[in-house]
Design an enzyme around this catalytic site. Sequence first.
Site, PDB file in Angstrom:
ATOM      1  N   TYR A 141       0.814  -1.214   0.000  1.00 32.37           N
ATOM      2  CA  TYR A 141       0.000   0.000   0.000  1.00 32.37           C
ATOM      3  C   TYR A 141       0.846   1.262   0.000  1.00 32.37           C
ATOM      4  CZ  TYR A 141      -4.667  -1.987   0.801  1.00 32.37           C
ATOM      5  OH  TYR A 141      -5.868  -2.617   0.670  1.00 32.37           O
ATOM      6  N   LYS A 191       3.075 -15.227   3.556  1.00 31.66           N
ATOM      7  CA  LYS A 191       3.329 -16.039   2.363  1.00 31.66           C
ATOM      8  C   LYS A 191       4.846 -16.275   2.332  1.00 31.66           C
ATOM      9  CE  LYS A 191       2.023 -18.012  -1.506  1.00 31.66           C
ATOM     10  NZ  LYS A 191       1.164 -19.227  -1.550  1.00 31.66           N
ATOM     11  N   ASP A 223      -2.929 -18.388   1.648  1.00 33.27           N
ATOM     12  CA  ASP A 223      -3.876 -19.190   0.855  1.00 33.27           C
ATOM     13  C   ASP A 223      -4.562 -20.231   1.739  1.00 33.27           C
ATOM     14  OD1 ASP A 223      -1.383 -20.402   1.098  1.00 33.27           O
ATOM     15  OD2 ASP A 223      -1.279 -21.126  -0.978  1.00 33.27           O
ATOM     16  N   ASP A 247      -6.567  -6.797   4.368  1.00 30.73           N
ATOM     17  CA  ASP A 247      -7.671  -6.200   3.611  1.00 30.73           C
ATOM     18  C   ASP A 247      -8.553  -7.306   3.046  1.00 30.73           C
ATOM     19  OD1 ASP A 247      -9.177  -4.224   2.168  1.00 30.73           O
ATOM     20  OD2 ASP A 247      -8.062  -4.800   0.367  1.00 30.73           O
ATOM     21  N   ASP A 251     -12.595  -8.830   4.546  1.00 27.04           N
ATOM     22  CA  ASP A 251     -13.838  -8.927   3.765  1.00 27.04           C
ATOM     23  C   ASP A 251     -14.362 -10.367   3.807  1.00 27.04           C
ATOM     24  OD1 ASP A 251     -13.439  -6.234   2.940  1.00 27.04           O
ATOM     25  OD2 ASP A 251     -14.325  -6.662   0.987  1.00 27.04           O
TER      26      ASP A 251
HETATM   27  C1  IPM Z   1     -10.551  -1.112   3.595  1.00 20.46           C
HETATM   28  C2  IPM Z   1     -10.692  -0.570   2.208  1.00 20.46           C
HETATM   29  C3  IPM Z   1      -9.512   0.355   1.914  1.00 20.46           C
HETATM   30  C4  IPM Z   1      -8.242  -0.483   2.009  1.00 20.46           C
HETATM   31  C5  IPM Z   1      -9.608   1.108   0.590  1.00 20.46           C
HETATM   32  C6  IPM Z   1     -10.868   1.902   0.466  1.00 20.46           C
HETATM   33  C7  IPM Z   1      -8.409   2.006   0.385  1.00 20.46           C
HETATM   34  O1  IPM Z   1     -10.809  -1.598   1.290  1.00 20.46           O
HETATM   35  O2  IPM Z   1     -10.484  -0.297   4.543  1.00 20.46           O
HETATM   36  O3  IPM Z   1     -10.545  -2.330   3.762  1.00 20.46           O
HETATM   37  O4  IPM Z   1      -7.884  -1.159   1.039  1.00 20.46           O
HETATM   38  O5  IPM Z   1      -7.604  -0.441   3.059  1.00 20.46           O
HETATM   39 MG    MG Z   2     -11.020  -3.518   2.208  1.00 19.29          MG
END
Ligand code: IPM
Ligand code: MG
Length: 370
Positions: A141, A191, A223, A247, A251
Amino acid sequence: MLINLTILGGDGIGPEVTEQAVLVLQAAADTFGHQIQLQRKPIGGAALSAANDPLPGDTLQACLSSGAVLLGAVGNPAFDHNPGHLRPEAGLLRLRRELGAYANLRPAVFFPALEDCSPLRPDVVRGTDIMIVRELLGGAYFGQPRSIEGAPGARVAVNTMRYGEAEIERIARVAFDLAMKRRRKVSSVDKANVLECSRLWREVVTRIGKDYPGVKLGHQYVDSAAMLLVQRPTDFDVVLTENMFGDILSDQAGGVVGSLGLLASASIGGPVGLYEPVHGSAPDIAGKGIANPLGAILSAAMLLRHSFHLEAEAACVESAVSGVLAQGARTADLAGKAHTAISTEEMGRRVVEAVRASAGTGRDRTERTA
Ligand code: IPM
Ligand code: MG
């Protein structure tokens, strides 16, 4: 206590969900006898439209001078073709860096009332209670160099994944400290079979782990961790991982517990904490009044806990959320076939009501600790 906040609604559903979180914060403050002072500032696409800067100086100054920052979301497809530094996301990344917020805590907790929401069998998902500790200021990042160069048709893109020992050490300590207050288990995700960054990561995490003999440390490749997260989510306690893996896995954890709309986060480590739901701006449902505000509301609870050390207040908001879910309140993302969906506002109103209903107990608690 004076709770002094900067509110960054941002893009898409961000403003709608933060508005509900602010109402819940206000209810908690009233209930426990605190005062809230807030200022609203633009960030992301909203700030690009207004000032051609995804993080205007005025917004940053406001954040730096407040006790904590509550953010909705950034991201707007209208800016997809902008250069990197003029994308909404650049505002959030710069804010994280300016705030020194290197530790991103993302709890993924399964609510018993939501058994029908998880794509996993109840016997698999029941009891899931994971704390993802995502390193937030390193890795691909922020690593330099980064570029897209060359003639059309022959362009080359470069990103750099970079980690220093000190960066790994400080985030590892956050994870181990949290594990001490939980089930004393850290799963470090990397990894290391492919990446140098991950080999250093594993070495440093192992060394720091020696300072925490009471915590069981395991290492997993990302993975394999992704697979285990859906196969046996209850095996995880604290998941410690670098920026991009965190990240992705957070999710996924949202999917496991039933909806990404439920996930909250705290970004801490610097002088001012930043709190935001994990879900993002969801432009497809923005402005429709159907977004789930619980991720933002639970982020507000984390704000009370981590920036103001108001544990009883945070717990009150969290139990209000599980209470309304137990009573069957469902936004569209959670409704399925069995429930009628309620609006963003109605969900917020119910949580506010539940917080206010706990007023008696709340005041007792404040008096006891005063
Ligand atoms: C998160 C989001 C952010 C990230 C984006 C919006 C930059 O996906 O907070 O998980 O990748 O950190
Ligand atoms: Mg995210």
